[in-house]
Design a protein around this motif. Structure first.
Motif, PDB file in Angstrom:
ATOM      1  N   CYS A 240      -6.500   0.730   6.344  1.00 41.92           N
ATOM      2  CA  CYS A 240      -5.204   1.417   6.322  1.00 41.92           C
ATOM      3  C   CYS A 240      -5.221   2.555   7.345  1.00 41.92           C
ATOM      4  O   CYS A 240      -6.224   3.261   7.460  1.00 41.92           O
ATOM      5  CB  CYS A 240      -4.957   1.968   4.923  1.00 41.92           C
TER       6      CYS A 240
ATOM      7  N   CYS B  66       0.841  -1.200   0.000  1.00 44.41           N
ATOM      8  CA  CYS B  66       0.000   0.000   0.000  1.00 44.41           C
ATOM      9  C   CYS B  66       0.880   1.256   0.000  1.00 44.41           C
ATOM     10  O   CYS B  66       1.799   1.365   0.799  1.00 44.41           O
ATOM     11  CB  CYS B  66      -0.885  -0.043   1.245  1.00 44.41           C
TER      12      CYS B  66
ATOM     13  N   LEU C 275      -0.117   4.200   0.768  1.00 40.04           N
ATOM     14  CA  LEU C 275      -0.572   5.153   1.780  1.00 40.04           C
ATOM     15  C   LEU C 275       0.115   4.919   3.129  1.00 40.04           C
ATOM     16  O   LEU C 275       0.489   5.861   3.812  1.00 40.04           O
ATOM     17  CB  LEU C 275      -2.100   5.082   1.940  1.00 40.04           C
ATOM     18  N   CYS C 276       0.274   3.646   3.508  1.00 41.45           N
ATOM     19  CA  CYS C 276       0.925   3.343   4.792  1.00 41.45           C
ATOM     20  C   CYS C 276       2.287   2.679   4.602  1.00 41.45           C
ATOM     21  O   CYS C 276       3.090   2.641   5.511  1.00 41.45           O
ATOM     22  CB  CYS C 276       0.031   2.455   5.650  1.00 41.45           C
TER      23      CYS C 276
ATOM     24  N   HIS D  24      -8.331  -3.057   2.571  1.00 41.44           N
ATOM     25  CA  HIS D  24      -7.274  -2.314   3.260  1.00 41.44           C
ATOM     26  C   HIS D  24      -7.405  -0.816   2.982  1.00 41.44           C
ATOM     27  O   HIS D  24      -7.349   0.001   3.909  1.00 41.44           O
ATOM     28  CB  HIS D  24      -5.894  -2.813   2.831  1.00 41.44           C
TER      29      HIS D  24
HETATM   30 ZN   LIG Z   1      -2.106   1.180   3.830  1.00 41.11          ZN
END
Ligand SMILES: [Zn+2]
Length: 227
Positions: free
Chosen positions: A119, A102, A104-105, A114
């Motif tokens: 997330c 991912c 984003l994280c 997620h």
């Molecule tokens: Zn994430």
């Protein structure tokens, strides 16, 4: 009436000859398989029904295509609901070497569940937007959230704010995810919250201006839940 019967038989025989003749004289035509047999006309719907995978019927379809929804937000949510977004877990199935983490994280594998909103980046945004509306009923997992938005017993304003917030958050997170994948710098959570909040306010004031029944104080309602 035997005469009539003879006549009818003659007509039938004549028609058969004409039909046979036509068959050899006409060119081949393309026929499309439809619900009621083959037809020369192409129907998108019928063809789609023939080639689609028959899946489960989504009982919460009505909570996506609701009155006053914004089509581009509803559309992305619908695609996500069908599990058809090009998330990295799906991409890695046909492109095994790809990094499916991912963006984003940068910790977990990217899946629909997620991104929306397990997330830590996503859940932080979702929580800031709807905790005030949901209180103890607050949830952030996809199945629980979709369950929440499909409940029709909530008040009209509450239901609208919740559904609208859900769709725009899905849309904005997917956009943020795409931007990061294309090398753009990350947007801090609070900026995204501010953008979504502003868009919701604009929508609510528009809905109020239109005089939609039961939505007269929706902007005020939204402000109250934001404190
Ligand atoms: Zn994430």
């Amino acid at each position: 009436m035997p005469i009539l019967k003879v006549l009818l038989n003659d007509i039938e025989a004549e028609l058969e000859i004409v039909k046979r003749k036509q068959r050899t004289e006409v060119e081949d035509v393309d026929l499309w398989r439809g619900k009621a047999g083959h037809k020369p006309r192409f129907s998108t719907t019928e063809t789609w029904m023939q080639i689609r995978e028959t899946g489960v019927k989504y009982t919460w379809g009505g909570s996506i295509w609701f009155s006053q929804a914004t089509p581009k937000f509803a559309f992305i949510t619908w695609i996500a609901a069908r599990g058809r977004l090009a998330t990295m877990d799906r991409i890695s199935r046909w492109n095994p070497g790809v990094d499916s983490t991912c963006v984003l994280c940068k910790v977990f594998q990217e899946t629909t569940n997620h991104l929306f909103f397990e997330c830590v980046y996503s859940s932080g945004i979702w929580e800031k937007l709807v905790k005030g509306i949901l209180g103890n009923a607050y949830a952030y997992k996809w199945d629980e959230v979709t369950e929440l938005i499909s409940v029709s017993s909530r008040g009209k304003m509450k239901r609208f704010c919740l559904r609208y917030a859900f769709q725009i958050t899905v849309y904005m997170l997917w956009r943020e995810r795409n931007k990061r994948r294309h090398g753009e710098s990350p947007m801090p959570q609070h900026v995204l919250v501010k953008m979504i909040d502003k868009a919701i306010r604009n929508k609510l004031s528009l809905v109020q201006m239109k005089g939609i029944k039961g939505m007269n104080f929706s902007l005020q309602y939204w402000f109250e839940t934001r404190e």
